[in-house]
Design an enzyme around this catalytic site. Sequence first.
Site, PDB file in Angstrom:
ATOM      1  N   ASP A  42     -16.929  -9.377 -25.161  1.00  0.00           N
ATOM      2  CA  ASP A  42     -16.031  -9.991 -23.992  1.00  0.00           C
ATOM      3  C   ASP A  42     -16.643  -9.792 -22.736  1.00  0.00           C
ATOM      4  OD1 ASP A  42     -13.304 -10.586 -23.722  1.00  0.00           O
ATOM      5  OD2 ASP A  42     -13.010  -8.633 -22.722  1.00  0.00           O
ATOM      6  N   ARG A  77      -9.733  -8.616 -29.919  1.00  0.00           N
ATOM      7  CA  ARG A  77      -9.385  -8.314 -31.441  1.00  0.00           C
ATOM      8  C   ARG A  77      -8.713  -9.495 -32.030  1.00  0.00           C
ATOM      9  NH1 ARG A  77      -7.183  -3.018 -29.208  1.00  0.00           N
ATOM     10  NH2 ARG A  77      -9.080  -1.565 -29.435  1.00  0.00           N
ATOM     11  N   ASP A  93     -13.585   0.810 -32.636  1.00  0.00           N
ATOM     12  CA  ASP A  93     -13.935   0.467 -31.168  1.00  0.00           C
ATOM     13  C   ASP A  93     -15.360   0.816 -30.939  1.00  0.00           C
ATOM     14  OD1 ASP A  93     -11.630  -0.063 -30.218  1.00  0.00           O
ATOM     15  OD2 ASP A  93     -11.242   2.018 -29.538  1.00  0.00           O
ATOM     16  N   ASP A  95     -17.507   2.459 -29.376  1.00  0.00           N
ATOM     17  CA  ASP A  95     -18.072   3.836 -29.157  1.00  0.00           C
ATOM     18  C   ASP A  95     -17.953   4.619 -30.230  1.00  0.00           C
ATOM     19  OD1 ASP A  95     -15.525   3.530 -27.910  1.00  0.00           O
ATOM     20  OD2 ASP A  95     -16.510   3.508 -26.098  1.00  0.00           O
ATOM     21  N   ASP A 179      -1.951  -1.697 -28.234  1.00  0.00           N
ATOM     22  CA  ASP A 179      -2.031  -0.828 -29.500  1.00  0.00           C
ATOM     23  C   ASP A 179      -1.070  -0.526 -30.235  1.00  0.00           C
ATOM     24  OD1 ASP A 179      -2.533   0.945 -28.023  1.00  0.00           O
ATOM     25  OD2 ASP A 179      -4.361   2.059 -28.921  1.00  0.00           O
TER      26      ASP A 179
END
Length: 669
Positions: A42, A77, A93, A95, A179
């Site tokens: 992104d 997403r 994600d 990380d 989310d």
Amino acid sequence: MSIKVSVVIPVYNPGRYIEDCIASLLRQSLPDDEYEAIFVDDGSTDETPERLDRLAAEHPHMHVIHQEGSGWSGKPRNVGIEAAKGEFIQFVDNDDWLGDEALERMYNYGVQNNADVIVGKMAGKGRPVPLELFRKNRPHANVENAPLIDSLTPHKMFRKEFLDKHNLRYKEGRRRLEDHVFVTEAYLRAENVAVLSDYLCYYHVKREDASNAGFQRFDPVGYFKNLREALDVVEELTEPGPLRDRLFRRWLRNEMVERMRGQRLLKLPEDYRRELFDEIHKVVVERFGPGVAAGLQPTQQIVAGLISANRLAEIEEFAQWEAGIKPFGSLESLGWENGKLTIGFTAEYKSAGEPITFRADGEKDLLVPPLSRTGLDAIALLGADTSAPLAKSKVDLVVRERATAAEFFQPVELTREKVAVEGREGHFRQVLHATSVVDPLSAANGAPLDAGIWDVLIRISSCGWTKETRLGSVRTAEARRGRRAAVIGSPARLVLPYWTDPHGNLSLDVDQGTSRIGYEFADLTPADVTVTTGPGRLSAVLPFHVQGECDAPVKLTEITTGRSVAVTGTLTARTTGDAELRADLSSDELVDGHWRMDLTLPSNGAGKPVQLPLALDVSVSRGVVVKRLAAAAADLAAKGPGGRTPGSRPVKPTFLRRAARKLRRTLKK
């Protein structure tokens, strides 16, 4: 072959933190042609785009989509959903990382149970994750029979056909709680949700630089505007009544009440604290009927009532009291029986170092917060329930793997005791007496504990407080005496309970995750060892719990020459609760000299030799004499630089000094 799972990873400037994510995807047990990973870049401005391009060039099932920055993770997403070819989509994600078998296990579990959503067990590395949800497998879960609403992060597996059927997509743009909106709607529309708890699927990680999006301070106005969108989904898909109230309660509790409690509130700057409170007050008044707060715990009800009444000053006073409340545990007993570790302990809450007290009012037990008259009057005017449901107080014992943060609840037997407070009629404290039996061979939701260090902690839930603390720093003499290593199972595994440095808490070293096993022999003396003549056999009493008999090879090393001899050894359980080591000394290679002893204990994989603080002084005239290793080294040193045993080379003083220093360090620990 068709693709079973597409993993969608939104990416923005993760730097080195993406490497664990990539590595976990490449380690998946699913064959490469049965899953794909779609990294949606992104608008990253660091080195990540080039790193992902190299990854995709090397691995055909790794894909990269580059796009202009959208400001948040919703759009990447959605782009990943559109590009996905898999039967299911797993969101990760950049990380975080997955367990090695996560995709295979979650996919099979979802297919087996015809689930639209699969929720895999999570571990939080510096981040909170749901706990109650993962106590057990839940093959047929929904928002009514399971605490699904406690898990609203996107890190789940969704059937792609289900997402397309209901046009489920993330809200896009720079925003919060997208989310929550997505996952809440998925839960409420799904035919079935399957919760997989017997394998650690997802590692939710707080970055060392704390730059995860969820850790940034937010704008209260925008945040609670986005939160209302999640509430809108609940209103659209449920009828007014207990279920809707229970779902709403999740946001009231987690996003509002808990932000107004203890240090979480007090550490905020006063101007930001007021701004946050004002927005929370608006949502509570606008959206929540009385049935929402009524289901909260008493302390949470008090805060919710003060929010409704617009009483920030009293909330701050209540937070000052709650900030000092700490969980406390005392280890009362510890010991092995039949390969299982029994842990007895007591637990309670304390404030400012003193036990929390309650007041009896007829058949009711009441909270007694030490507040000002203004604060107490405000609570009374609200009609908030200040009763203390002490019959529901509980304590859990949890083992947590230090490296991964994987944690598992252990069975607990509990009794509750009311202890009168001297000099205060009608006042008492509650002490929880608990016993937990930890079976290392099934403690991980029915599976064995992996090799490594497992910290033991307790989690006390009472009156709206749920806090955890380590166990062991406060312990009885009985608990100290009961601590010993154990060799259990077949094939044999080594488990060592030990006290951590410097706090003295209880941890379990499974299969020599540390080098501490050597310290168990520090007090071993020649009196604990016997040597028989004839065929030659050594017998030593060791502080071990053993089931039956197992192999324990011994290596004897002549101190002056370094020559080694391997001899057979076995560990056998004794009726006294410890173990007997038997070693064969019949080898013709055991000639005159001083022989150091290294014991290899059974463990999962290759056991590491452990040096015993003993030596065998072997000679034709005296036979075999057992000495402390330090004494044997002193004997050799006394011979001087030119001294030697028959057939050996001279002893070097530097060698002896190094050996003595090493031995002193071992004995000191």
